[in-house]
Design an enzyme around this catalytic site. Structure first.
Site, mmCIF file in Angstrom:
data_model
loop_
_atom_site.group_PDB
_atom_site.id
_atom_site.type_symbol
_atom_site.label_atom_id
_atom_site.label_comp_id
_atom_site.label_asym_id
_atom_site.label_seq_id
_atom_site.Cartn_x
_atom_site.Cartn_y
_atom_site.Cartn_z
ATOM 1 N N THR A 1 40.838 43.767 40.513
ATOM 2 C CA THR A 1 40.933 43.039 41.810
ATOM 3 C C THR A 1 42.486 41.886 41.441
ATOM 4 O O THR A 1 43.144 41.948 40.457
ATOM 5 C CB THR A 1 40.428 42.309 42.021
ATOM 6 O OG1 THR A 1 40.833 41.573 43.081
ATOM 7 C CG2 THR A 1 39.929 41.110 41.008
ATOM 8 N N ASP A 2 42.922 42.758 42.480
ATOM 9 C CA ASP A 2 44.914 41.656 42.377
ATOM 10 C C ASP A 2 44.274 40.157 42.395
ATOM 11 O O ASP A 2 45.487 39.264 41.821
ATOM 12 C CB ASP A 2 45.976 41.712 44.061
ATOM 13 C CG ASP A 2 44.705 41.441 45.086
ATOM 14 O OD1 ASP A 2 43.563 41.142 44.938
ATOM 15 O OD2 ASP A 2 45.012 41.204 45.870
ATOM 16 N N GLU A 3 43.293 39.588 42.275
ATOM 17 C CA GLU A 3 42.934 37.638 41.658
ATOM 18 C C GLU A 3 42.975 37.762 41.029
ATOM 19 O O GLU A 3 43.269 37.055 40.621
ATOM 20 C CB GLU A 3 41.595 37.754 42.671
ATOM 21 C CG GLU A 3 41.659 38.069 44.223
ATOM 22 C CD GLU A 3 39.806 37.707 44.758
ATOM 23 O OE1 GLU A 3 39.458 36.247 44.291
ATOM 24 O OE2 GLU A 3 39.110 38.291 45.811
ATOM 25 N N LYS B 1 36.472 38.930 36.698
ATOM 26 C CA LYS B 1 37.460 40.641 35.888
ATOM 27 C C LYS B 1 38.929 41.024 35.642
ATOM 28 O O LYS B 1 38.507 41.419 34.820
ATOM 29 C CB LYS B 1 38.007 40.639 37.938
ATOM 30 C CG LYS B 1 37.480 41.579 38.894
ATOM 31 C CD LYS B 1 35.937 41.970 38.944
ATOM 32 C CE LYS B 1 36.115 42.952 38.778
ATOM 33 N NZ LYS B 1 36.051 44.707 38.767
ATOM 34 N N TYR C 1 34.714 34.238 40.075
ATOM 35 C CA TYR C 1 34.940 36.177 40.019
ATOM 36 C C TYR C 1 36.553 35.911 39.496
ATOM 37 O O TYR C 1 36.156 37.271 38.713
ATOM 38 C CB TYR C 1 34.280 36.175 41.692
ATOM 39 C CG TYR C 1 35.670 37.636 41.828
ATOM 40 C CD1 TYR C 1 34.569 38.189 41.003
ATOM 41 C CD2 TYR C 1 36.558 37.395 42.980
ATOM 42 C CE1 TYR C 1 35.186 39.820 41.932
ATOM 43 C CE2 TYR C 1 37.279 38.714 43.255
ATOM 44 C CZ TYR C 1 36.145 39.946 42.478
ATOM 45 O OH TYR C 1 36.909 41.317 42.735
ATOM 46 N N ALA D 1 31.181 48.762 40.127
ATOM 47 C CA ALA D 1 29.943 47.804 40.442
ATOM 48 C C ALA D 1 30.607 46.498 39.971
ATOM 49 O O ALA D 1 30.802 46.486 38.384
ATOM 50 C CB ALA D 1 28.841 48.307 39.557
#
Length: 342
Positions: free
Chosen positions: A131-133, A162, A158, A89
């Site tokens: 995430t890879d971000e 994360k 965002y 989520a």
């Protein structure tokens, strides 16, 4: 350094965000490949999560709970009796995070904190999907790729939320002994992806007779992975990964956006230049690229879908065959983009 891995065989798992794009694909993958496993899907059904995404799955294998991961009382009711939480989520769309960061902090940071506390209270194994971000971006001419050792350098609201949640997971493992693993994955594509995202937005624009739009010069590079490969990797890490370890998931799918758009146009029988350039979004990361050799070396995982064009073709076919799924949300999505000037 190799880490002690022990086989973990969960029988009863909670999947948060299991009605979203990547989460629902994981739920379907588990039902298909792991017949002994029961899945409780916990989803708040925000705009990105839809019950239709898990429709048709057997009721004795998949139970749906409508609720928020930030609801501690709800977690106290549903977590006991489960042996693992797989946390998908998230608020995940960069453009939305720039327009309004608050839901991202609430879901991605506070929500993760609540789940970790529940995992700690009930001794439940916890897998964190990230995430890879979180690593920021790479220069277009840099041969490097992200590894588990790359320093965090998030650039959007965002990706910063994360990154925050990843740090919480590590702290709860170190401080409280929560049995946790983390995976950071590159861009997913496949069925059930919301039409705000790059590939489905282009496909559905073409299907509705709208010329696709490309941000900036289109040279931004993303590392694409078929959502089935992501699911098999997460299951591998959940069941065989070293506790406290982070694994990068990728399938060597680096492509710049203009190439992907031309691929989509070609697969759909359109001229490759039938699109318009629009102004770039603020802080648009230039390149992501994943080195997943730790996951392959230590846990023996490998992607099955390595031919991007054939994966793209089956994705296009899914959107062509499931207009009733995306048509109701398409107009509202494009209206939101218009308001954001995109």
């Amino acid at each position: 350094m190799a880490h002690m891995t022990e086989e973990f065989s969960p029988k009863n798992i909670i999947v948060t965000g299991g009605c979203g794009f990547i989460g629902s694909n994981f739920v379907r993958w588990v039902v298909e490949h792991e017949p002994g496993v029961h899945v409780t899907v916990l989803d708040a059904l925000t705009y990105a999560g839809r019950l239709e995404n898990i429709a048709g799955l057997p009721g004795d294998r998949v139970e749906f709970v409508h609720g928020d991961i930030g609801d501690a009382d709800l977690l106290d009711r549903i977590v006991p009796g489960h042996d693992a939480i797989v946390h998908y989520a998230a608020e995940s769309h960069n453009d939305n995070s720039i327009a309004d960061p608050e839901p991202f902090v609430r879901t991605n940071v506070v929500g993760t904190y609540r789940l970790l506390e529940a995992a700690r209270r009930y001794g439940v194994r916890y897998h964190h999907v990230s995430t890879d971000e979180v690593y920021g971006d790479l220069a277009l001419d840099d041969p490097a790729r992200f590894t588990e050792e790359t320093p965090y350098h998030p650039s959007s609201p965002y990706s910063s939320t994360k990154a925050s949640s990843d740090m919480l997971v590590r702290a709860w493992h170190r401080t409280y002994g929560v049995r946790a693993t983390i995976s950071n994955c590159s861009n997913n594509y496949g069925p059930y992806q919301h039409v705000e995202k790059f590939i489905p937005r282009q496909i559905t624009n073409i299907l509705t007779g709208v010329r696709p739009k490309l941000y900036g010069d289109g040279l931004n590079v993303r590392d694409w992975i078929n959502t089935e490969d992501h699911s098999s990797a997460v299951w591998t890490i959940l069941t065989r990964g070293g506790i406290g370890e982070t694994y990068l998931i990728g399938a060597d799918g680096e492509r710049d956006n203009i190439t992907v758009l031309r691929d989509i146009l070609r697969v759909m029988g359109r001229p490759e230049d039938a699109f318009d350039h629009v102004r770039d979004r603020p802080g648009h990361d230039r390149r992501y690229a994943i080195d997943s050799s730790k996951l392959r070396r230590e846990l023996g995982w490998a992607p099955a879908h390595t031919d991007f064009e054939s994966g793209l073709r089956s994705t296009v076919e899914w959107y062509e065959a499931n207009r009733a799924w995306w048509e109701p949300v398409k107009a509202a999505t494009e209206e939101r983009y218009r308001r954001q000037g995109q």
